[in-house]
Structures are given as C-alpha cells and as structure tokens.
Design an enzyme around this catalytic site. Structure first.
Site, PDB file in Angstrom:
ATOM      1  N   SER A  27       0.875  -1.159   0.000  1.00 12.02           N
ATOM      2  CA  SER A  27       0.000   0.000   0.000  1.00 12.02           C
ATOM      3  C   SER A  27       0.915   1.212   0.000  1.00 12.02           C
ATOM      4  O   SER A  27       1.851   1.296   0.807  1.00 12.02           O
ATOM      5  CB  SER A  27      -0.916  -0.016   1.216  1.00 12.02           C
ATOM      6  OG  SER A  27      -1.937   0.929   1.035  1.00 12.02           O
ATOM      7  N   GLU A  28       0.683   2.147  -0.898  1.00 11.40           N
ATOM      8  CA  GLU A  28       1.684   3.178  -1.162  1.00 11.40           C
ATOM      9  C   GLU A  28       1.848   4.169  -0.013  1.00 11.40           C
ATOM     10  O   GLU A  28       2.766   4.984  -0.033  1.00 11.40           O
ATOM     11  CB  GLU A  28       1.393   3.911  -2.481  1.00 11.40           C
ATOM     12  CG  GLU A  28       0.112   4.725  -2.498  1.00 11.40           C
ATOM     13  CD  GLU A  28      -1.069   3.954  -3.047  1.00 11.40           C
ATOM     14  OE1 GLU A  28      -1.075   2.709  -2.947  1.00 11.40           O
ATOM     15  OE2 GLU A  28      -1.997   4.589  -3.573  1.00 11.40           O
ATOM     16  N   ASN A  29       0.979   4.090   0.989  1.00  9.85           N
ATOM     17  CA  ASN A  29       1.211   4.920   2.166  1.00  9.85           C
ATOM     18  C   ASN A  29       2.314   4.349   3.063  1.00  9.85           C
ATOM     19  O   ASN A  29       2.605   4.920   4.111  1.00  9.85           O
ATOM     20  CB  ASN A  29      -0.087   5.131   2.969  1.00  9.85           C
ATOM     21  CG  ASN A  29      -0.758   3.838   3.343  1.00  9.85           C
ATOM     22  OD1 ASN A  29      -0.873   2.934   2.518  1.00  9.85           O
ATOM     23  ND2 ASN A  29      -1.208   3.736   4.573  1.00  9.85           N
TER      24      ASN A  29
END
Lengths: 221, 241, 241, 221
Positions: free
Chosen positions: D57-59
């Site tokens: 997840s790019e966070n």
C-alpha cells in the site's frame, strides 16, 4: 619570535568554534584527531561537563563519541577512517544515501577537512597530486558542499616552504568556492572574493611570516 | 469461474553461498556492500573466489582492503573494471591499476550512494553540487540552481551481494551498527540481490517498523558462517594525537 | 591556549504545543505530516487553530479530511494556498476552492514525496517518468531517458509539524506502523521541525539502529496529550465486496 | 445470451494472474476489494493454503493482509484508501519516498487500478473529469509508471453506453502508454500499438457486444 601552533592547538581552535548542540563531520586524518583532543580534555578535567555535540561520520553514524576500550571495540562500529569508535547516548545509524543527504542538505554545522591547497576564492584541493599515488576522493567532494561551515585544517607550508594558501589552487580541485575557514599552524583565515581575511595569528607571527602575497591578505584580527 | 490454486511462494532461502551464487557468470556488473571491511559479504566473496568467473565489473565503495574482502577477487584477476570511491590502502588494486590490468572509475561517495539509490528507485537522473569544477564534472551537463550542479545518472547492477546481521525468509533485513552503509541501496539497484546473514530468523521475526531493507528487494538469502568481522584499524582509549 | 567552556546543548524539549509553536507567523510555508488522519500532528494543528496567524501555504498530502485535521485551519480561513496530492473527502476545502478563497496545487504523490526528500537532502532537481503526457508536465522540461521524464524541483518549507509515537530529547524519532508516511521527509525539508510525540523518552532510549528519523532533523519536540487517533474508515472482517 | 462478469468475477480474473510470491499494489476503490475476495475465499476454503503474496500500500506498507477485527483495528494501520487493514508475517513499514521508489523502481509485480478510459496505445485516464469535482491524482500517476504489470479494472461501458476502451482517451491522462492489461465485465484486453488484443471474453460476449471499432480489435482468445 614566532610560536606556530602545534596540532593540538590547531584542533583546539577548531573545537572553540563549536557551539553546544552543534553537529560536526570530522574528515579522515588530522580532523579525526579532534576526537582524541576531546577525549584527552575529558580525562584531564573529569568534573567538567563534556561538550555536548553530535559528531557525524559519513559511513552512517550520528553521535560518534570517543574511542572504545579494547573490550567494547566492534567491527561494525567504525568511522569513515575505518577506525573503531564508540557512540554517545542519542546516536543513530543510517544508510549512506541518508548520510550524504544529511551533509548535502545543509544539516551539518561543521565539516572539518584536511587540505593541500586553499585559494583566495575558497576553493579546495585535497584529494590528488598528479603523478602521485591515487587514493580516490571518498566523501571529500560531497562534504565540502552542504555543511554550514567548512573548515580546512592543514600545516601552513609545504615541505619546500610554499604557503598552501594561494591566489589560485594549482592542484586538481576537490570543490569550488566551498571553504569558509582555514586553520593552519600560523593562524586562522577566511577565504573569499580573492582575499584571505586574517581572523587570528599564532603568537608572534607577522604578515611577512605567512609567505602569502600581501595583496591577498586583509587584517581583521 | 476458475480459481488459481493457492500456492506457497518459491523459497528465497539457499543452503549456502555456493548454492546462492551458482548461476553467476563472467562479465556481470556486481555490487558489493560494505565500507572498508565493515559489513562486507564475506561468504559470498569467498565463494566467488572459488568460481571460474572473471571479467567482472565491481561496484563497491572500496575494492577490498589490505588483501582482504574483494582483494581476493583482485588477486585472482577476476575484476576487470571497478567503480568505487576510494582505492587507498589496497596494494593489490594499486598494482593492477599500474599494470593496466584493471580500469577504475572514481565517484564521489555521496554521488555514488545517490546514483545507486536512483537506480533502485526509478529516478532517471539528478542534479547535485558535488564535483562541480572538478574532474568529476568533465563531460557532464552543469546547470545553475542556487549553485552550479552536475547531472548524474543511475548506477545499477546485475547482482548485489550484501551482508547483514539478521534476515528472515522473505528477505527482510536488519543491519547492526554502521554495517548498513551502501547495502540497502545496492539491494534496490540490482536485478538479483543475494543477502547473507549471521542469523536467519523466521518470517516476521524482525519488527515490521524496524526492517531496514524490505524483502521485496531481496531475491536470495542464506545464513553464512565463520564470520571473521575483522577490525581494520583498532583505536582504543588513551592514545593522544 | 584558550578552551571553550564545555556546555550543554540548549534543550529542544518544549512543554506544550503552544510553547513550541509560539513564534510561528502568518504567511509561512508549513508542512504537516500524515496520510489522511493517520499520523497527523493533532496537538500542533489544534494549537495553530487558536493562534492569530493566517495566509499559510500548507504542504500536506491531504488538507484535512471530513472536517478534521488541517480542515480546522481551513474552517478558520488560515490557509491561502495548499500543495497536496488528494483533496477528496474534504468538503471544507472543496467549498473554499469553489469560492476562490484558497488556491490548490496538485502534485502526484510519489513526486510529492521525492521533491520533499530532495529539498531535505540537497538534491537540486530530478527526472521522473511520473506525469509525462499529463497536466503535471505542462510547462516543465521533459527529457528522454529509457522513457520520457519530467524535471521536478525540491519542495521545502519554513516549518514542519509532525507526530510520532516516540521521541527522545535530541529529537530521535520512532513511528508506529504506517504513521511514518511523509513525516521523516518533511522533517528534513523544513528549516524548523516541530515534533509531537505520544511518549517523550530519555536520550538514547530508542535503539540507535531503529531510529526512523535522526534528531539532527528535529529542532523542537514536545509530548502531546489527548490523542484521538481517529480511524477514518473502519473496515473489519466479514464484509464481502 | 451474454453473461458479463460481476465484480467478484472480474477481480478473480486478476487474482488468477498473480503468481505465488508476487507483489501487488491495489488501487483505491474496486481494486482494494481484491482483499475482500481473498478474505472470502479463505473463509470458504479454510483448509486451502492462502495465496502467498505481498500486497503493498503506497502509504508505506508491504504485506497488507485481510481486514482486522473490531478489536485489532488500529488508526495507524491503514491502506491508501484510509481503510483499516491488518498485516501478514513478514510485513514492513517505510516512508513514502521509499514506498513510491519501490513502485517507480520496478519492484512491484502488479499494480491494479480503476479506470475511466483506456486507449489503444495503453494510455489511461482515471483521475479527473473536466467540470466535475476535483479529487486529486493521489498516487495514481506514479503507480502507472514502474509496476511490471499495470492492470486496469473497470466496467466496460459508461452510463451512456459508450465503451471505456477507446482509440484515444478523451479525458485528461493519468499516464501515457502505461497499461498492460484491462479487465472489464466484458473481457480481458491488452492495449498497445493502436490495438486491443482480446485475451478472453466473458461468456457469450461477441465482438459486436464490445462497442469498440472493429479495426481496433485483435482476437487472441
């Protein structure tokens, strides 16, 4: 009768520039001996509170302290000179990209480097002498760009008696217009705009002793 | 509606350096982690020194020191080109440079680190002030920002060999003290990254927040042995300058 | 020979958000960490919302969400310009955009992160494929590498407010789970970084290898209180798509 | 009689592309529901070994697992859609620069995104409709550059019945020449070089049903 500073005195003048809480990168060789001067002071004045600074080593350490004991020396705890070190409380480790980013990004207050030549525009040569053995620039070219205060420490004269402070560097450069202060055994100088401003001279040293063309010198001490 | 048969991922764990490095070939670009002798992949280097491969391009901060580390590959004439930042204290390298047996490309250490990171993280080029007005900037584009800067390109490799204190079976890695240096960056920049660890731990044994190198960057991992962890320059208290 | 009197560094520790933020002024460029409501500097935002400052340029992934976080500053009309990646789910912001009370500059999130890192780490510009052929590339230099890339510049700030689980008195910081996001990068990119932590721990209490943000990037730190740590969208097991 | 796939079937076709050990980024919205499909399969077939993949997840998370329980949900453990998640063994957390570097650097095997339009050169529009509410591109423009396999999942037709697979995107682009595969309720398509190669069609679907100019289509199923 002039009394040039010895190495410990030169390093002590640099230590005197440090403010509590500052961050410092110590170059390989003479600058690293600042660690030993600080160690020595602490032994001589054990009741005095140590100077509260954070020493960075570009191999990925912030918070280098004095030397380890033979028992605590660790193969994975070294400085950029590959010498064993110890760390202080509050130290951290990180990779080389962050380490050099810390330098390049202007987060280090003082970077102390050895030198071969510094010129009146603040350019530095300290990594190669053509025709002599090549060692590589290591981190020197990065260290001179970014630290808030780049200090070069070197003996004032070459073996043949020439001043290492020159109108223009003759050796290949490490960095252009990057040096803020030069500390030699003869004094403390601030290069820039084609001049060396003299901040302090060692006891008894006169302008004539410096062997620098007089039109390059500005007295401020 | 068809369902893929759920399956386990192929293991990244190898039994030894020999197994993990078996398919390496002559002529590859090889990154090797470590600063001096600190954090070098000892077992992988030892394995390479027994393999019939040469003509390597080695990318490493130092190319061994005092006959140790990558100097073993120098002694066996396995390296043809080196990209590094510092060649001092390495008589094997000095000799081969003088004899024209090896070519060396010197890169400033901060630029070296950042170029490796750029290769790993998809940055195609960047501007840095390091090297302007020096031999490093020759032939490169220089552009003015707050100060003049050189355009630098990524530095990538076919294979990276790195060493860490601890790693799990997915390749999540934790480095001890200052042994991290270039290793996580090189793991990102190589197509195949081979990690050797002192302790191979179960999946998830490294706290997720404190993984120094996520396993996605690691293709192979093995537990090494007989680590020497040599101290290059021992300095202890009480020696005055 | 003169010796500097050895002294202790001035403390970075502040007693409260109010004390730590006291000298902030109108018109500054302010970075705020967090992704959605995850890892936002709650106490610093609350303090700002009581201060007579406005005309802020805010750099943050979101400018608050659903009336919370930085939306408090929106509601008090303290923000004049926002640089962010996502403005959805933020009725306060939508309304002010429509009414021309605020200008917004949208940046792709990976470019946003990398521009902030570049500002913090002295990279003067970089080339990335993100945004080529889109509105993001308009007016920017595009250069061909393996694929066309846009030249992007650093994104810096006067002040960064960030929040972490744990921090020591030098400002070494440790983030919990996914609360790290942009915060360490922003700490590097701001001239003054103000960190609030749930737990202020003694110097050195965070293991040196596991410091997520070295204290050199932190100028002020305080222990916050009354953390709400709100969950924006609760999803739990058993809900099918 | 054609039977377009429902959402779960579309997502299942994407899951079928995954190989054990692969890494996957799931975009906000429909792609994230892949988590729920995997969860559901696990509940229906509890004895079957779960598909061993690492969801990014790019966070700043690698190793997203299914949904948490009400008790384990954490405000600091969310995906890029800001929804609570759980993590699997071997997960790691990192900052956003490393997260997007992981994507940009080509380390993610599959990136699954929603779409509004995909054209025959593989360009994607999915972030803005001029005149409608602006939400921002978030990470979409970065995600389409770097993943080894960019998959767009969307319904085949707009509300007015136009195909979202077009000769050329009419909406502002998210990325140029970046889509490898499109999964719609009508079939699976590979765009590129001005054509859509048809990998599979939903049961009973004919070329005429697709509402795409016939010269843009190449049968491969």
């Amino acid at each position: 009768m002039m009394t040039p500073w010895n190495k410990e005195e030169m390093l002590s003048h640099i230590i005197d520039m440090f403010h509590p809480g500052c961050s410092v990168n110590l170059g390989i060789g003479l600058p690293t001996a600042i660690l030993d001067v600080l160690d020595q002071r602490q032994r001589l004045l054990p009741d005095e509170e140590p100077l509260d600074i954070f020493i960075q080593s570009e191999n990925g350490v912030l918070g280098v302290a004095g030397r380890p004991t033979p028992d605590t020396a660790s193969a994975t705890l070294i400085n950029a000179g590959k010498e064993t070190i110890s760390i202080r409380a509050g130290a951290s480790f990180f990779d080389s990209a962050l380490s050099f980013g810390m330098i390049r990004g202007g987060h280090i207050d003082f970077c102390i480097l050895g030198g071969m030549e510094v010129d009146a525009d603040g350019s530095l040569a300290n990594w190669i002498v053509p025709g002599q053995k090549i060692t590589g620039m290591g981190g020197a070219m990065d260290l001179v760009h970014g630290a808030r205060h780049v200090v070069v420490v070197m003996t004032h004269f070459t073996k043949s008696g020439d001043a290492k402070l020159k109108a223009r560097c003759t050796l290949p450069l490490t960095g252009m217009h990057c040096v803020h202060t030069v500390v030699t055994d003869m004094g403390i100088f601030v290069p820039g705009d084609g001049r060396f401003r003299i901040k302090q001279l060692a006891p008894g040293v006169t302008l004539a002793d410096l062997n620098i063309p007089i039109d390059l010198l500005v007295r401020e001490d | 509606m068809q369902h893929a048969t759920p399956r386990r991922a192929p293991s990244k764990v190898y039994s030894s350096a020999t197994a993990a490095l078996a398919d390496l070939t002559s002529g590859i670009r090889l990154m090797s982690g470590g600063f001096g002798l600190c954090g070098i992949p000892e077992n992988s280097i030892d394995a390479l020194a027994t393999m019939p491969i040469d003509n390597l391009t080695v990318i490493s901060n130092n190319v061994g020191n005092s006959g140790r580390g990558l100097a073993k590959l120098l002694q066996r004439r396995q390296i043809r080109h080196a990209i590094c930042t510092y060649v001092g204290g390495n008589p094997d390298l000095e000799q081969q440079i003088l004899q024209g047996e090896i070519t060396v490309e010197l890169v400033p250490q901060g630029t070296f680190s950042e170029r490796i990171r750029a290769a790993g993280l998809g940055i195609r080029a960047f501007y840095t002030p390091t090297g302007v007005g020096t031999v490093v900037a020759e032939g490169k584009e220089v552009r003015m920002f707050d100060k003049p800067c050189v355009l630098e390109l990524p530095l990538e490799a076919d294979v990276a060999i790195i060493k860490a204190q601890r790693g799990d079976t997915y390749g999540n890695v934790w480095f001890q003290e200052a042994a991290r240096n270039f290793s996580p960056l090189m793991a990102m920049a190589a197509r195949t990254t081979i990690v050797e660890v002192e302790e191979l731990v179960p999946l998830g044994a490294i706290p997720a927040e404190d993984v120094h190198l996520p396993g996605i960057f690691v293709q192979r991992i093995y537990q090494g042995s007989h680590y020497r962890n040599e101290i290059e320059i021992l300095k202890v208290q009480g020696i005055t300058p």
